[in-house]
Write an enzyme that holds these catalytic residues in place. Structure first.
Site, PDB file in Angstrom:
ATOM      1  N   GLU A  21       2.505   4.805  -4.232  1.00 12.37           N
ATOM      2  CA  GLU A  21       2.537   5.831  -5.415  1.00 12.37           C
ATOM      3  C   GLU A  21       3.777   6.344  -5.639  1.00 12.37           C
ATOM      4  OE1 GLU A  21      -1.071   4.424  -4.289  1.00 12.37           O
ATOM      5  OE2 GLU A  21       0.027   5.532  -2.874  1.00 12.37           O
ATOM      6  N   ASP A  38      -9.013   3.275  -2.482  1.00 12.09           N
ATOM      7  CA  ASP A  38      -9.804   3.843  -1.484  1.00 12.09           C
ATOM      8  C   ASP A  38     -11.225   4.234  -2.112  1.00 12.09           C
ATOM      9  OD1 ASP A  38      -8.057   3.282   0.153  1.00 12.09           O
ATOM     10  OD2 ASP A  38      -7.227   5.045   0.633  1.00 12.09           O
ATOM     11  N   ASP A  91       1.090  -1.197   0.162  1.00  6.14           N
ATOM     12  CA  ASP A  91      -0.130   0.124  -0.165  1.00  6.14           C
ATOM     13  C   ASP A  91       0.748   1.217   0.186  1.00  6.14           C
ATOM     14  OD1 ASP A  91      -2.537   1.409  -0.060  1.00  6.14           O
ATOM     15  OD2 ASP A  91      -2.626   1.281   2.153  1.00  6.14           O
TER      16      ASP A  91
END
Length: 769
Positions: A412, A483, A409
């Site tokens: 990015e 999300d 997670d």
């Protein structure tokens, strides 16, 4: 028009000498041609690994004012003005360079009013010029009848025509709607159906890039990038399936997963704050008879959010003992790992990374620090091979505890104290580079490192989940769409998102069932589990601080309906597993938009609320609040209602009843499907029996079986069954028997009777009782 440029040919590569930049065409296969301009950016592709060029016949000749390069599948025309026009083998135009000038979108705002509008909180950006269009752009003509797909899990609808998107991996917690131009992944592959003729374009450039898919003008679409080389691949094929197969040949195909990963998975940020809470979830799953194969551990299980630690105080001093206990209950533990490494001189992972120089640096040479969950954190330089090996070695901490996989997670990479500046020093393999180039492949390289670590230390097919990705990440990781929210637009968006992800190479994908943020409700959760019962990744996940959305949270009838569909999922797992095995060869996704199976049917080219599973299962969920009926479009062929065996003719719309406990589901007539045994989790023990259901009165089916966990199938340890039914005559053959425990009994359920066949080891045949 000026004179045609001279060219040099070496093997299957032709270099045309244009004044500003040489243009290079490389014939990889008869249906894949690379178009390349070297603009000074070094480095290799992160999406494409290995040699993809195959010996291919082609011709190149000057025809009047242009060159023509011809293969068995494609025709490329290049003129003296450097226009690159692509046609199929029969001369149908596919991707034609636009000859006119771009017309910027007029939004009717002058500079004075622009300031006022922005002061009020509105944005007038997104003029569709793309901030990057000044570097280079590829502008292609749009036909009136042209539909555009792909780009991974961008928001909005199946058909991307009329929208614009950016490729810059972004963690934006706001509710994602169709006006979002960027999300967590950058997968710059697009597909077109131009007057019914399919093609694809893959732009292999990791820098920030922009797609305008006909928003600026109905006459063209364009791609632009802020830096890097012009590097794109033309993808041909007679059908959309062939085009996607060619793309996945190029960038890689989803490997065969462990079978249990297709089971139901339960998660919530907050569960893992204590062993007791996780055990309560496991106990409740058993109490309420909800089959489950995994519970996910969010950031709470760590010691102060330090990656590769486990807070023993929360787990009675021995997390391995607890994880082993869960495993005995049939439940795997899937812990989250973020890239941010806490800045802490007493923390061994940080100290080791500093000592070895493995973290990205500011331009002044100091380790770059930003804030994420642990507070001040350093970021591993995943572009370097030795850093990926180091990260993979750290995975051993988790595999020694006995985890079933790893969930990546925040890769990015996300940061809390403002975005990472472009000039921060990252590595491009062994070459110094910057965040500007490496941002979009950061999650890709982290996933690769995680895959390698799990493969080395578990000796099983790695189960990796990642939020951020680039083209080709599908070789290493499943993905989820990030999300989302507990809102009706997000259950609606699930279908086009997962379908476009599948067409973009990511067959193993899912959304957070019930929604991650905001508060779900009984009706929304019920419709979501129905819509997601065939989602390849099937995980219910929610944020801390939201209403609980475990299956039992709303009592009855929600619990019973939820249970019904989770149990239905387990019945279909053998079919899903077969599709994954076939996908390792074809590259085709499990979950498909109807246009992929019926690309010659205009009715399905922008159909957003139906999808197919493989070629034969049509799923038409309710995704609108308070709806109990819906219009279903049945494509060509005859169809059987899964629930009552009523038959329908295709190429028509029908109205179906869909009360809260029903998912409208149709099977193509004369389809045979494997039907899994009722279980509460996928066992490591091989099935001794298998059932096949026949929808119609005839059909054939190829079925695959292996141990469902390791790589022995690559050495031939698998079984291949072929079934055929014709006029009540049932035949089961075992043409490849490499996995010793073949089914002892096979039951074939026809509409009016059952046929039971037993395995005779001496003859290696199945015989009817």
């Amino acid at each position: 028009m000026s004179q045609l440029p001279k060219y040099n040919q070496t093997g299957q590569t032709i270099i045309f000498a244009f004044p500003n930049h040489d243009l290079q065409l490389s014939v990889l296969t008869s249906a894949i041609i690379r178009v390349f301009e070297n603009r000074g950016d070094p480095g290799q592709s992160y999406a494409i690994e290995g040699k993809k060029e195959q010996p291919t016949d082609f011709t190149l000749k000057a025809v009047g004012d242009h060159y023509e390069l011809t293969t068995a599948d494609l025709l490329v025309k290049i003129d003296s003005d450097q226009h690159v026009d692509i046609y199929d083998a029969t001369g149908n135009p596919l991707a034609i360079d636009y000859r006119g000038k771009r017309q910027l979108l007029d939004k009717g705002v002058d500079k004075v009013h622009e300031c006022l509008v922005e002061a009020e909180g509105h944005s007038v950006s997104g003029s569709t010029t793309g901030a990057d269009s000044s570097y280079f752009q590829v502008v292609k003509s749009l036909a009136a009848d042209e539909h555009l797909y792909g780009l991974g899990d961008k928001t909005g609808y199946l058909d991307k025509r009329g929208f614009e998107y950016d490729n810059w991996n972004t963690d934006n917690p706001a509710p994602q709607m169709e006006n979002f131009t960027k999300l967590y992944k950058s997968i710059p592959v697009m597909y077109g159906l131009k007057n019914g003729h399919p093609y694809g374009l893959f732009f292999d450039n990791p820098y920030k890039s922009h797609f305008d898919m006909g928003k600026e003008s109905p006459n063209y679409y364009f791609y632009s990038a802020v830096d890097g080389n012009l590097d794109y691949y033309v993808l041909g094929g007679k059908t959309l399936k062939e085009v996607i197969s060619n793309y996945t040949y190029l960038t890689g195909r989803v490997p065969l997963p462990q079978k249990w990963t297709l089971g139901y998975q339960q998660s919530r940020w907050g569960y893992s704050a204590s062993q007791q809470e996780v055990q309560e979830i496991a106990d409740s799953l058993k109490k309420y008879d909800i089959p489950c194969d995994a519970i996910h551990f969010d950031v709470d299980y760590m010691r102060g959010y330090r990656v590769f630690t486990w807070d023993k105080d929360k787990y009675q001093g021995d997390p391995k003992k607890f994880v082993t206990s869960l495993k005995k209950q049939g439940i795997k533990a899937i812990p989250i790992i973020d890239p941010g490494v806490k800045k802490d001189p007493d923390y061994d992972v940080y100290v080791d990374g500093i000592k070895k120089g493995y973290f990205v640096k500011s331009p002044d040479g100091k380790v770059y620090i930003n804030k994420v969950w642990p507070g001040d954190s350093a970021f591993p330089d995943f572009g370097r091979p030795e850093v990926r090996k180091w990260w993979a070695h750290n995975d051993k901490f988790l595999t020694d505890i006995g985890v079933g996989g790893i969930w990546n997670d925040m890769n990015e990479p996300a940061s809390f104290e403002g975005p990472i500046p472009d000039e921060v020093v990252f590595s491009d393999q062994d070459r110094q580079s910057t965040h500007k180039k490496m941002h979009n492949v950061y999650g890709h390289n982290m996933a690769k490192a995680t895959y390698d670590g799990l493969k080395k230390y578990q000796d099983k097919r790695p189960y990796v989940i990642t939020r951020a990705a680039y083209a080709g990440t599908q070789k290493y990781s499943t993905v989820w769409t990030g999300d989302n929210r507990s809102i009706w637009p997000h259950i609606q968006m699930m279908i086009p998102q997962l379908c476009n992800l599948g067409m973009s190479g990511f067959s193993f994908a899912g959304t957070d069932i019930g929604g991650f943020g905001s508060d779900t409700n009984a009706e929304l959760l019920t419709r979501w589990i129905e819509a997601a019962v065939f989602s390849p990744l099937m995980r219910n996940h929610a944020a801390m601080g939201t209403r609980h959305q475990e299956p039992w949270s709303f009592g009855e009838p929600t619990l019973s309906i939820y249970r019904k569909f989770v149990k239905l999922r387990y019945r279909f797992i053998p079919y899903l597993y077969d599709l994954f095995e076939k996908g390792t060869k074809s590259g085709l996704p499990v979950m498909r938009p109807l246009v992929l199976n019926y690309d010659n049917d205009p009715r399905v080219r922008d159909l957003n609320d139906e999808f197919m599973v493989g070629d034969s299962v049509l799923v038409t969920p309710i995704v609108e609040k308070s709806e109990t009926k819906r219009l279903v479009y049945l494509p060509a062929g005859d169809w059987v209602d899964f629930w009552n065996n009523r038959q329908y003719t295709g190429n028509q719309d029908i109205v179906v009843n869909a009360p809260l406990d029903k998912l409208p589901l149709f099977i193509k007539k004369n389809t045979i499907l494997p039907w899994g045994n009722p279980v509460d989790h996928i066992s490591d023990e091989p099935d001794k029996t298998m059932t096949f259901k026949v929808f119609g009165d005839q059909g054939s089916y190829d079925h695959y079986q292996d141990d469902g966990t390791d790589f022995k199938y690559q050495a031939g340890e698998f079984n291949h069954y072929t079934l055929s039914v014709n006029d009540d005559q049932v035949s089961v053959q075992l043409p490849h028997h490499g996995f010793k425990p073949a089914y002892k009994k096979i039951t074939v359920e026809l509409p009016d009777k059952q046929v039971i066949l037993s395995y005779d080891a001496a003859s290696n045949r199945y015989q009817e009782k």
